[in-house]
Design an enzyme around this catalytic site. Structure first.
Site, PDB file in Angstrom:
ATOM      1  N   ASP A  57      56.996  15.902  18.440  1.00 28.21           N
ATOM      2  CA  ASP A  57      57.476  16.728  19.472  1.00 28.21           C
ATOM      3  C   ASP A  57      58.545  16.426  20.353  1.00 28.21           C
ATOM      4  O   ASP A  57      58.999  17.041  20.137  1.00 28.21           O
ATOM      5  CB  ASP A  57      55.673  15.987  20.546  1.00 28.21           C
ATOM      6  CG  ASP A  57      54.998  16.684  20.447  1.00 28.21           C
ATOM      7  OD1 ASP A  57      54.517  17.509  19.088  1.00 28.21           O
ATOM      8  OD2 ASP A  57      54.040  16.199  21.263  1.00 28.21           O
ATOM      9  N   SER A 104      56.683  16.117  28.302  1.00 26.05           N
ATOM     10  CA  SER A 104      56.333  14.893  28.656  1.00 26.05           C
ATOM     11  C   SER A 104      58.091  14.744  27.072  1.00 26.05           C
ATOM     12  O   SER A 104      58.592  13.908  27.133  1.00 26.05           O
ATOM     13  CB  SER A 104      55.816  14.447  27.930  1.00 26.05           C
ATOM     14  OG  SER A 104      55.220  14.539  26.452  1.00 26.05           O
ATOM     15  N   GLU A 141      56.942   6.596  24.641  1.00 28.28           N
ATOM     16  CA  GLU A 141      55.586   7.690  24.773  1.00 28.28           C
ATOM     17  C   GLU A 141      54.809   6.329  24.429  1.00 28.28           C
ATOM     18  O   GLU A 141      53.250   6.353  25.347  1.00 28.28           O
ATOM     19  CB  GLU A 141      55.163   8.859  24.518  1.00 28.28           C
ATOM     20  CG  GLU A 141      54.065   9.547  24.316  1.00 28.28           C
ATOM     21  CD  GLU A 141      54.534  10.626  25.377  1.00 28.28           C
ATOM     22  OE1 GLU A 141      55.236  11.664  25.700  1.00 28.28           O
ATOM     23  OE2 GLU A 141      53.409  11.346  25.632  1.00 28.28           O
ATOM     24  N   THR A 160      49.346  15.649  11.572  1.00 31.05           N
ATOM     25  CA  THR A 160      49.437  15.646  10.082  1.00 31.05           C
ATOM     26  C   THR A 160      50.660  14.244  10.088  1.00 31.05           C
ATOM     27  O   THR A 160      51.168  13.295   9.380  1.00 31.05           O
ATOM     28  CB  THR A 160      49.723  16.713   9.367  1.00 31.05           C
ATOM     29  OG1 THR A 160      50.464  17.470   9.783  1.00 31.05           O
ATOM     30  CG2 THR A 160      48.401  17.339   8.644  1.00 31.05           C
TER      31      THR A 160
HETATM   32  P1  ADP Z   1      52.459  17.718  28.280  1.00 26.47           P
HETATM   33  O1  ADP Z   1      53.372  17.054  27.630  1.00 26.47           O
HETATM   34  O2  ADP Z   1      51.555  18.571  27.143  1.00 26.47           O
HETATM   35  O3  ADP Z   1      53.140  18.903  28.647  1.00 26.47           O
HETATM   36  P2  ADP Z   1      52.012  15.501  29.268  1.00 26.47           P
HETATM   37  O4  ADP Z   1      50.969  15.046  30.713  1.00 26.47           O
HETATM   38  O5  ADP Z   1      51.852  14.318  28.332  1.00 26.47           O
HETATM   39  O6  ADP Z   1      51.579  16.707  28.996  1.00 26.47           O
HETATM   40  O7  ADP Z   1      53.203  15.148  30.192  1.00 26.47           O
HETATM   41  C1  ADP Z   1      53.339  15.513  31.399  1.00 26.47           C
HETATM   42  C2  ADP Z   1      53.746  14.527  32.236  1.00 26.47           C
HETATM   43  O8  ADP Z   1      55.750  14.630  32.184  1.00 26.47           O
HETATM   44  C3  ADP Z   1      53.618  15.226  33.799  1.00 26.47           C
HETATM   45  O9  ADP Z   1      52.743  14.915  34.348  1.00 26.47           O
HETATM   46  C4  ADP Z   1      55.145  14.527  34.225  1.00 26.47           C
HETATM   47  O10 ADP Z   1      54.835  13.067  34.486  1.00 26.47           O
HETATM   48  C5  ADP Z   1      55.904  14.163  34.034  1.00 26.47           C
HETATM   49  N1  ADP Z   1      57.115  15.851  33.285  1.00 26.47           N
HETATM   50  C6  ADP Z   1      57.187  16.618  32.523  1.00 26.47           C
HETATM   51  N2  ADP Z   1      57.928  17.319  33.275  1.00 26.47           N
HETATM   52  C7  ADP Z   1      58.850  16.728  34.092  1.00 26.47           C
HETATM   53  C8  ADP Z   1      59.350  17.437  35.195  1.00 26.47           C
HETATM   54  N3  ADP Z   1      60.135  18.470  35.218  1.00 26.47           N
HETATM   55  N4  ADP Z   1      59.521  16.762  36.176  1.00 26.47           N
HETATM   56  C9  ADP Z   1      59.005  15.876  36.632  1.00 26.47           C
HETATM   57  N5  ADP Z   1      57.987  15.073  35.502  1.00 26.47           N
HETATM   58  C10 ADP Z   1      57.976  15.953  34.613  1.00 26.47           C
HETATM   59 MG    MG Z   2      52.738  14.950  26.331  1.00 33.37          MG
END
Ligand code: ADP
Ligand code: MG
Length: 384
Positions: A172, A128, A160, A35
């Site tokens: 988010d 993310s 993003e 939404t």
């Molecule tokens: P979600 O947001 O659902 O957890 P995403 O694929 O959107 O999954 O985001 C995950 C990505 O964010 C990871 O692959 C990495 O690149 C980045 N990321 C998230 N947390 C960290 C962290 N603590 N250190 C470095 N990169 C991170």
């Molecule tokens: Mg994400």
């Protein structure tokens, strides 16, 4: 990790103490799925799982960043130069935030950064967004940009969308920036107005990640957006926020089957978010269960973003909780996580049911997270 341990890491990496910590949470969406980009309502909750960025401003324009979650790799780039994607996949999230801030005309400052996070990645808890919001909060602090939390969230979303090429809505980042401890946040995505809704003390949030291997997520996600935009266009309205069931039925002949189904989900889901907000305020488990179940069925049959593994997890948990809990899929779909609301004493029912039935039915392991609602972005300054 304790603050002392983090400080020790920071000192060994950079030879100096950190001056502060920017700290932002992951999130779970209780109801209101798909939404946000239709300018509708969502009801997410920030979590106790958090991403911390320890920082120390530098005298030059260099950003150097390490992550304890990726110990073998670090990234380094210069603000003031044009920022382009680098070799580190996760490092690009830091670059993406610097890129959108600079694009908006802000002058940034160099910094040494150390990231530490207990937000599970790729599990639908939006690690993310937690990272983007913490990084934007850090830049805001060291460069004195005077951004408010809503602006920080919008920069996180732009990062993003425009640099990481994921067309997510605002939910988010906004919940990560503006969440309140012990509360969910009703967000009106048309004007970004937020209102905190207390989560009853005896209610627990249990998230189960299906660990279903997600495929074609981006193309399917983007196609849903297009279906919604087309439906709105054919109904002569700006976005589906302005649609009603009556308008939808009147326009049915002009819509494709998919456009009709997508719009039906969004219109009904917006109504469910408002009803669920009241149910949460009244600690009305029966109403929450009906609304979350209807949301899941709509996501399954009309928005068509569930998979057998998430449908199965919802069935397993709802059967175990019966009238003691409310269950639905949560997040972007095509796998990902489900969310259960139940009393503390019933959490074990979910754990036992997932452990007994999920692997047996789907040959996958379900990760279970028992969560509390944490606060949004915080900046803490440290003294040496
Ligand atoms: P979600 O947001 O659902 O957890 P995403 O694929 O959107 O999954 O985001 C995950 C990505 O964010 C990871 O692959 C990495 O690149 C980045 N990321 C998230 N947390 C960290 C962290 N603590 N250190 C470095 N990169 C991170
Ligand atoms: Mg994400």
């Amino acid at each position: 990790m304790t603050l002392n341990q983090l400080q020790t890491h920071f000192l060994s990496l950079f030879g100096t103490h950190a001056q502060g910590i920017a700290d932002a949470p992951g999130r779970v969406n209780l109801i209101g799925e798909f939404t946000d980009y239709n300018n509708g309502f969502v009801l997410p909750c920030s979590l106790g799982f958090r991403t911390q960025v320890m920082f120390k401003q530098r005298d030059d324009n260099v950003i150097t960043v390490h992550s304890l979650n990726y110990p073998s790799e670090h990234d380094s780039f210069t603000v003031h130069d044009e920022i382009v994607a680098g070799p580190s996949q996760w490092g690009n999230y830091i670059r993406s935030v610097a890129f959108v801030l600079q694009r908006a005309g802000h002058t940034l400052k160099g910094a040494d950064l150390l990231i530490s996070s207990d937000v599970p990645q790729g599990s639908g808890l939006s690690s993310s967004a937690a990272l983007e919001v913490a990084i934007a909060g850090m830049f805001n602090h060291i460069a004195g940009l005077a951004l408010n939390n809503e602006q920080i969230a919008l920069f996180g979303q732009q990062a993003e969308n425009d640099f990481m090429h994921c067309q997510c809505g605002i939910m988010d980042q906004l919940i990560s920036a503006k969440g309140e401890s012990g509360h969910a946040l009703l967000i009106d995505c048309q004007n970004l107005a937020t209102s905190a809704v207390k989560i009853p003390d005896d209610l627990n949030i249990v998230i189960v990640n299906s660990n279903y291997p997600r495929k074609l997520v981006d193309s399917e996600y983007n196609q849903r957006r297009i279906d919604c935009e087309q439906a709105a266009k054919k109904m002569n309205i700006a976005t589906l926020r302005d649609a009603t069931m009556t308008k939808l039925i009147n326009a049915k002949d002009t819509l494709t089957v998919n456009e009709y189904k997508r719009a039906h989900h969004v219109i009904s889901e917006n109504e469910r978010v408002i009803a669920a907000t009241n149910a949460l305020k009244n600690n009305d488990m029966d109403a929450l269960r009906e609304l979350m179940s209807a949301s899941h069925q709509s996501l399954k049959h009309n928005f068509e973003v569930t998979v057998p593994a998430t449908d199965g997890l919802v069935e397993i948990c709802q059967e175990a909780l019966a009238d003691r809990g409310a269950v639905r899929m949560t997040g972007g779909g095509f796998g990902g996580a489900i969310v259960c609301l139940c009393r503390a004493q019933d959490v074990a029912l979910v754990q036992e049911a997932v452990n007994t039935h999920y692997h047996a039915r789907f040959n996958l392991h379900g990760d279970i997270y028992v969560c509390t609602a944490g606060s949004g972005l915080t900046i803490t300054t440290l003294t040496d």
